[in-house]
Design a protein around this motif. Structure first.
Motif, mmCIF file in Angstrom:
data_model
loop_
_atom_site.group_PDB
_atom_site.id
_atom_site.type_symbol
_atom_site.label_atom_id
_atom_site.label_comp_id
_atom_site.label_asym_id
_atom_site.label_seq_id
_atom_site.Cartn_x
_atom_site.Cartn_y
_atom_site.Cartn_z
ATOM 1 N N SER A 91 -1.426 31.932 58.909
ATOM 2 C CA SER A 91 -2.449 32.231 59.903
ATOM 3 C C SER A 91 -1.887 32.123 61.320
ATOM 4 O O SER A 91 -2.208 32.941 62.195
ATOM 5 C CB SER A 91 -3.646 31.295 59.732
ATOM 6 O OG SER A 91 -3.264 29.946 59.920
ATOM 7 N N GLU A 96 -5.870 35.772 54.151
ATOM 8 C CA GLU A 96 -6.117 34.973 55.353
ATOM 9 C C GLU A 96 -5.279 35.477 56.521
ATOM 10 O O GLU A 96 -5.738 35.509 57.662
ATOM 11 C CB GLU A 96 -5.821 33.504 55.064
ATOM 12 C CG GLU A 96 -6.192 32.566 56.184
ATOM 13 C CD GLU A 96 -6.174 31.107 55.753
ATOM 14 O OE1 GLU A 96 -5.909 30.246 56.607
ATOM 15 O OE2 GLU A 96 -6.432 30.845 54.559
ATOM 16 N N TYR A 146 -10.999 28.892 56.876
ATOM 17 C CA TYR A 146 -9.545 29.004 56.904
ATOM 18 C C TYR A 146 -8.927 27.737 57.473
ATOM 19 O O TYR A 146 -9.615 26.819 57.918
ATOM 20 C CB TYR A 146 -9.110 30.220 57.726
ATOM 21 C CG TYR A 146 -9.446 31.550 57.084
ATOM 22 C CD1 TYR A 146 -9.877 31.626 55.759
ATOM 23 C CD2 TYR A 146 -9.340 32.743 57.796
ATOM 24 C CE1 TYR A 146 -10.191 32.834 55.171
ATOM 25 C CE2 TYR A 146 -9.646 33.963 57.219
ATOM 26 C CZ TYR A 146 -10.076 34.003 55.910
ATOM 27 O OH TYR A 146 -10.372 35.203 55.324
ATOM 28 N N THR A 186 -7.210 37.039 59.746
ATOM 29 C CA THR A 186 -6.948 36.399 61.040
ATOM 30 C C THR A 186 -6.422 37.405 62.046
ATOM 31 O O THR A 186 -6.852 37.437 63.216
ATOM 32 C CB THR A 186 -5.941 35.249 60.866
ATOM 33 O OG1 THR A 186 -6.461 34.302 59.936
ATOM 34 C CG2 THR A 186 -5.674 34.560 62.193
#
Length: 846
Positions: free
Chosen positions: A388, A462, A382, A466
């Motif tokens: 994120s 993502e 990532y 996260t």
């Protein structure tokens, strides 16, 4: 048995474990790439083929169609679109998300090789493919200019010293050079002079091709030495071509300078580029789909000083556009927000716990949970992006909940008289299962995001992962570090040891609790009314959800505006150049504009001569005070005053889903197998869109208003005179097609020798009988050496309309036209277009 017990009883081991988590997370944080959004681009490849002089019909049938048939057999191909215009064929291949772009590249190369035997023999270069999305704006734009050197020399330096080196960098998909000032030797033949010597344009082309060669000549060995054979078989400049003998007439040589004007010029004189108002060579650097923008730009900037050192001092290199400036600023802003959130959370904890010892524990647990997440993000590949970091910011509330629940439960046992160690053991054992259940419940909420498909699922996966990892790390820290620190730091505080702040805040909290009690009694007294308010709130929420404007992604202000200029389809290159510069003059007067680059001409970006591109760089937001959208709205009234050209502007976005360049924010496509039927319904649909007050800047990529001068061949007469249609086509190509007849090879680059007749419209030549006879002499076949009468096998029709470009959606081999529109106001009214879909029965709609 409590999962926290081993960590409470072994504080040194627990401390070392957490130090290891911090070190791993910090190292991973330093290695994480930075980007605006998660990398979710479709694997996209663009194939370009240039055939100077080819009409749109010729390009579509002889170049685009053979390639499409081969590309259509590639597995994993999601969508294929093509545009065939004058001398240019562009095919864009979009593959499924799961396909690796390097695998797709190999398939595309194999398909090009398979179609090579079906392509025209006169192509100057084979089809070229690039791993880019043509709808994605350049990540970096450079301008090369010089006050003393000609642009052709600057372009040569840019091609040999800049473009090749930058293309070798990882993540660079394409380095395109706009301006078209590539050096070349140009042969401007005079058909009248040729005819007076009994020669044709084909005779001239053959002589030029045979006079300039660069072939192997071998070696020979003597008794003591070996020799490599060389020869002056290659002509490197215009001075070498002028005395070249084509033929002999009456014992005297006929040289090239007798029948043509030979100059050192440029390969394509129908291209131009400007940096602000100054002519320049523009380098647009585009990334590969999935490549990190900031990492690619950093590599290019690191290489620039080395490349500039190899240039003459007279050449200046300026960075016009750098898309990473706003990306870095936005990421820095989100990082600051994350740090501020942590600070606010710690402050709120202190206000409620009113104990420095108790505040220290979550102050360490919250950052530790976030730092530990960086290690997992690095392992998953990532990046630090807005989504994120937003997940980390949101998770701060979840993380602190786990720590507070554990601290409050342990504090309860301490106040009951237990020692801190016993309280930590009892409290952690009692609350451990609750923390685990809370963690599982929070992660369960994210499951729909984890399993969403297509590009939306890739975009938010993502974010979800996260957030889930942060919650898991928080649970681990709350079950290990938090109870251990509670056993070491928490103490029972006697009444007389309470500070004045503790007593005053306690009175305030008691007042709040008392107020809550009174309001609760009021609600319980009027239960029916409370239920009605609850139902009304639910109904109101549903109505707001229905009527609130919806969209895929909010419009970003990246500090860059992309513009597409559109002039009448029969505009000349000189007129288009003047109108493009008039637009530039208007834009540069706006105080929010810092610089811009613009270019016109047919290349891999522009497919027709009547369109141009502009890339406008705005000043920082703190200086201009208004958004990019507001700048566009301020520019539009002034740009509308420029005669003969329209300019469509929209802010550059970090997320590009489509693989086609649109003039406006919204694009709708019509498809049909019948071009005439498609043209009719596209025009009708456009008229309806223009009548809607909610839409503005309605445009279409339908280009069928170009002028065409058509030659009609009398095949019987031509056959009797020994003239074949191929002879006519070749001669026309020699005279008007900027034909490349030879190649000059050097150690650094290759340059073309192009032939072209004098700049005089063909229609004017054929209108008069005497000129027609001269033209027919220029067309004379080598197999026919007799004189020709003025009336011959070729006549010219009046001008009529023809398409300037063909657009195709070739999954089902259908013609495609795109209708594009912008919204008049900020609210989105996407429902206005599908409402009229039923009125297009023969045409499919997207």
């Amino acid at each position: 048995m409590s999962p926290s017990r081993p960590f409470i009883l072994r504080p040194v081991a627990t401390t070392l474990l957490m130090v290891g988590v911090i070190l791993v997370g910090w190292v991973a944080y330093r290695q994480l790439p930075v980007s605006a959004l998660p990398q979710v681009d479709y694997p996209t490849i663009q194939v370009q083929t240039f055939y100077p002089g080819g009409s749109p019909e010729v390009m579509a049938s002889s170049v685009t169609a053979p390639l499409e048939r081969q590309f259509g057999q590639i597995p994993g191909l999601n969508q294929m679109t093509s545009t065939s215009s004058f001398g240019c064929s562009l095919i864009t291949l979009q593959f499924v998300l799961d396909l690796n772009i390097d695998v797709a590249e190999q398939e595309v190369q194999a398909a090009i090789n398979g179609a090579s035997n079906l392509l025209p023999q006169g192509l100057p270069n084979p089809p070229i493919y690039s791993k880019i999305n043509p709808a994605d704006a350049p990540i970096l734009t450079l301008a090369l200019a010089s006050d003393s050197l000609p642009l052709s020399k600057v372009e040569d330096l840019a091609d040999t010293a800049f473009a090749q080196k930058i293309s070798q960098l990882s993540g660079v998909g394409l380095v395109s050079i706009s301006g078209g000032q590539r050096p070349a030797v140009r042969i401007q033949a005079n058909p009248t002079a040729l005819a007076s010597y009994g020669l044709s344009l084909e005779d001239l082309r053959t002589a030029l091709a045979q006079a300039n060669v660069d072939m192997a000549k071998g070696t020979f060995d003597g008794l003591h030495q070996a020799y490599t054979i060389g020869a002056n078989d290659q002509l490197l400049s215009s001075d070498g071509y002028k005395p070249l003998i084509i033929a002999y007439r009456n014992g005297a040589p006929v040289r090239v300078r007798d029948v043509a004007n030979v100059i050192d010029g440029v390969e394509n004189d129908k291209q131009a580029a400007w940096a602000n108002k100054n002519p320049a060579v523009i380098l647009n650097i585009q990334r590969q789909p999935g490549a990190n923008i900031i990492a690619v730009v950093d590599r290019v900037k690191k290489l620039l000083p080395q490349l500039q050192a190899a240039l003459p001092a007279a050449v200046k290199v300026d960075i016009l556009t750098d898309r990473t400036t706003t990306i870095r600023a936005s990421v820095d802003d989100v990082q600051f927000t994350l740090v501020l959130t942590i600070a606010l959370v710690v402050m709120v904890i202190f206000l409620f716990l009113r104990s420095v010892r108790a505040t220290v524990i979550p102050s360490i647990a919250v950052p530790l949970s976030l730092v530990g997440t960086f290690g997992v993000m690095y392992l998953l590949g990532y990046s630090l992006n807005n989504l994120s970091l937003m997940a980390l910011t949101i998770s701060t509330g979840f993380v602190v909940d786990d720590a507070i629940v554990m601290i409050e439960n342990i504090s309860r046992f301490i106040e009951a008289g237990d020692s801190p160690l016993q309280a930590a053991l009892k409290g952690s054992e009692q609350i451990g299962f609750t923390i685990v259940s809370l963690t599982v419940s929070l992660i369960a909420v994210l499951i729909p995001l984890l399993f969403m498909g297509d590009i939306v699922g890739r975009l938010f996966r993502e974010f979800a992962v996260t957030l889930a990892v942060t919650i898991l790390v928080s649970a681990f820290v709350s079950l290990t570090l938090t109870p251990m620190m509670s056993a070491k730091l928490l103490r029972h505080q006697k009444k007389e040891e309470e500070s004045w702040f503790y007593r005053k805040s306690e009175d305030a909290f008691n007042a709040v609790i008392a107020f809550y009690g009174r309001t609760l009694q009021f609600v319980l007294r009027y239960r029916t009314t409370t239920l009605l308010v609850t139902v009304g709130t639910l109904v109101g929420t549903i109505l707001l959800y229905i009527y609130v404007p919806k969209g895929f992604f909010p419009v970003q202000d990246t500090g860059v505006i992309i513009g597409v200029s559109d002039a009448p389809q029969n505009v000349s290159f000189a007129a288009m150049s003047r109108r493009q510069q008039a637009l530039v003059d208007v834009i540069l007067k706006d105080p929010a504009v810092e610089s811009l680059s613009s270019f016109i001409g047919i290349d891999g970006t522009n497919t027709t001569l009547n369109t141009g591109r502009l890339q406008i760089n705005l000043r920082p937001l703190a200086e201009r005070k208004i958004s990019a959208s507001d700048v566009i709205r301020r520019l539009q009234p002034e740009l509308a005053k420029v005669d003969g050209v329209s300019l469509f502007l929209q802010p550059v976005q970090d997320l590009t889903v489509e693989d086609r360049v649109s003039r406006t924010q919204f694009q709708y496509s019509l498809e049909d197998v019948d071009p005439k039927e498609l043209a009719y319904w596209t025009s009708s649909f456009m008229d309806k869109l223009k009548s809607l007050p909610e839409l503005r800047d309605v445009a279409s990529d339908q280009l069928n208003q170009g002028l065409l001068a058509s030659l009609v061949i009398d095949r019987d007469t031509a056959s009797r005179l020994g003239i074949l249609p191929a002879d006519i086509d070749n001669t026309l190509y020699d005279a008007y097609g900027q034909r490349q007849v030879s190649t000059i090879f050097t150690q650094l680059n290759q340059y073309h020798v192009g032939s072209r007749g004098f700049e005089k419209p063909l229609r004017q030549i054929l209108q008069r009988r005497a000129s027609s006879a001269q033209f027919l002499h220029a067309l004379r076949s080598r197999r026919y050496r007799a004189g020709l009468k003025p009336s011959g096998p070729v006549s010219c029709r009046d001008d009529f309309l023809q398409p300037r470009s063909w657009c195709g959606a070739r999954r089902c081999r259908r013609r495609r036209e795109s209708c594009q529109a912008g919204i008049e106001h900020a609210a989105q009214h996407s429902g206005y277009i599908p409402r009229h879909r039923g009125r297009l029965p023969p045409v499919s709609f997207q």
